[in-house]
Design a protein around this motif. Structure first.
Motif, short mmCIF file in Angstrom:
data_model
loop_
_atom_site.label_atom_id
_atom_site.label_comp_id
_atom_site.label_asym_id
_atom_site.label_seq_id
_atom_site.Cartn_x
_atom_site.Cartn_y
_atom_site.Cartn_z
N UNK A 58 56.62 69.47 43.26
CA UNK A 58 55.77 70.83 42.39
C UNK A 58 57.10 71.78 42.09
N UNK A 59 57.58 72.18 43.32
CA UNK A 59 58.63 73.29 42.97
C UNK A 59 59.85 72.96 42.35
N UNK A 60 59.92 71.64 42.29
CA UNK A 60 61.38 70.99 41.66
C UNK A 60 60.96 71.00 40.17
N UNK A 107 52.81 68.31 37.66
CA UNK A 107 52.78 67.87 38.83
C UNK A 107 51.58 66.49 39.14
N UNK A 108 50.55 66.79 38.55
CA UNK A 108 49.43 65.74 38.54
C UNK A 108 50.04 64.32 37.78
N UNK A 109 50.73 64.64 36.85
CA UNK A 109 51.25 63.74 36.05
C UNK A 109 52.37 62.93 36.70
N UNK A 151 45.37 66.79 44.89
CA UNK A 151 46.04 65.70 45.50
C UNK A 151 47.69 65.73 45.35
N UNK A 152 48.24 67.08 44.61
CA UNK A 152 49.51 67.10 44.69
C UNK A 152 50.22 67.42 45.85
N UNK A 153 51.56 67.50 46.02
CA UNK A 153 52.29 67.72 47.41
C UNK A 153 52.01 69.08 48.05
#
Length: 439
Positions: A3-5, A245-247, A256-258
């Motif tokens: 996500x942060x990336x 991030x979901x995608x 459910x993301x990191x």
């Protein structure tokens, strides 16, 4: 991609395009003294750039932490909503063709992030054909999207794609900026559709908005309704990091993301096995969302819980955390502390959200409210017992439910799951008015 990336990629891409970097703004911004609502950069742009210096075709990029207390009721019931989220934004001043920003956004989404164009739909502004209005179809955006290769069948005109600035930033309320928007949606698959005519803008979970362009070109006099052109137009481009991030991570829900994975594992290990799948998931999502938001707000200097303004929002968050902890049979603050540590570890990965020197401070806030909450519950349950006695075995009425929740402070989820008899439909209106998740 983590996500942060995603946020970092957005910033780096725009820096390569000549944008200047702005810092994130605290969630305790002086322009919003009673709340924490913060959008993706408008505070910086309104107060830091456009008012302090003359700008001409300047370009800026930032990544802003956002919090929306009015979305609390959607948390846990929607797969896509969080109260706290990260939103990178790119801003361009001056009269630029819409095609420039549209092409940049399309390139970033499809080439940098490598999201398949075949899964993407786009909306643009088209007024209601049955209505009478002052605005015309945004043909410029439509043609720009067609030039990028978006097929006509996946270009949808919506009357809702027109934005007007609300109350909040600064003291100027009579003259409000306005403009058309265009949005990118990801098609999550026909199995999620509500009917055969399902399209972007529908409230079902098939189409997920991940990015949009806002073209601020007008100013509305709210006293007269007169619309004029702004002196220096502004284009805003934003993406929803957690939604992207979901995608990219191929999951079904934002939970459910990191960024939630470790905290969810910790929570799952603490929850009693007797809880059902639906109950566990909804309560767990609300608890994690509210705790993560509380961490960020405390890190920015939020006040202790209280009755009004920002203090009341902090109280809502903490009581939401304590309510869900009770329903999941967690100990407070012990179990909550261990979950908080997992969330803080994840947050450290965000360069724009520096969580420093708050170890223990969040728990102090929770303890400060916990004793008051326990006293509230004891009093509310005494009123509940009296009502049940008066009802002679009949279910609680809508009026009684409303009094218990609004007047006596008994959280609606706790009342619903307590097993006490309630008349059919007695909780429906209250659930709609107040939202199940933040009570």
């Amino acid at each position: 991609m983590l996500t942060w990336e995603i946020s970092r990629a957005f910033i780096q891409y725009h820096l390569q395009q000549g944008f200047a970097l702005l810092s994130r703004t605290s969630l305790l911004h002086p322009s919003l003294p009673m709340t924490f609502v913060m959008s993706a950069g408008l505070a910086q742009i309104e107060e830091g750039v456009s008012r302090s210096r003359a700008v001409d075709n300047d370009k800026y990029v930032l990544s802003q932490t956002c919090f929306r207390h009015f979305d609390l009721s959607k948390v846990g019931l929607s797969p896509y909503h969080l109260s706290l989220f990260e939103m990178p934004g790119a801003f361009v001043f001056g009269s630029k063709p819409k095609r420039d920003s549209i092409e940049r956004l399309w390139y970033f989404i499809t080439t940098v992030l490598e999201i398949s164009p075949d899964t993407l739909w786009v909306t643009y502004f088209a007024p209601d054909p049955d209505g009478v209005g002052r605005y015309c179809v945004d043909n410029e955006s439509y043609e720009a999207w067609r030039a990028t290769g978006v097929p006509e069948s996946r270009l949808i005109g919506l009357s809702q794609n027109h934005w007007t600035q609300g109350n909040g930033l600064g003291t100027q309320t009579r003259y409000r900026k306005a403009g058309v928007t265009t949005e990118i949606y990801v098609d999550r698959g026909a199995t999620r559709h509500c009917d055969s005519e399902c399209r972007p803008g529908c409230s079902c979970s098939r189409f997920l908005e991940i990015a949009n362009n806002l073209f601020i070109s007008e100013e509305i006099d709210t006293d007269t309704g007169y619309v004029s052109r702004v002196v220096n137009p502004l284009t805003e481009t934003v993406i929803g990091v957690e939604r992207v991030a979901i995608v990219l991570q191929g999951v079904s829900s934002v939970f459910e993301i990191d960024i939630f994975a470790d905290a969810f594992e910790q929570l799952r290990s603490l929850i009693s096995l007797k809880h059902g799948e639906y109950i566990t998931s909804v309560h767990a999502k609300v608890l994690l969302d509210h705790l993560r938001a509380l961490i960020a707000l405390v890190a920015d200097g939020a006040p202790l819980p209280g009755k009004n303004g920002r203090e009341r929002i902090i109280r809502l968050l903490i009581r939401g955390i304590l309510t869900r902890a009770k329903l999941l049979e967690l100990s407070a603050p012990g179990d909550i502390w261990s979950i908080q540590d997992r969330l803080i570890e994840t947050t450290y990965n965000y360069p724009h959200l520096a969580i420093k020197n708050i170890d223990g401070k969040v728990m102090d806030y929770i303890r400060d409210e916990q004793n008051r909450f326990e006293r509230t519950l004891q009093s509310a349950y005494r009123h509940l017992d009296r009502m049940l006695e008066l009802n002679n075995g009949q279910g609680l009425t809508e009026e009684q439910v409303s009094r218990l929740v609004k007047q006596y402070g008994l959280p609606l989820p706790m009342l619903i799951e307590s097993g006490v008899p309630i008349e059919p439909g007695a909780t429906s209106r209250l659930s709609f008015e107040m939202g199940l998740s933040h009570l």
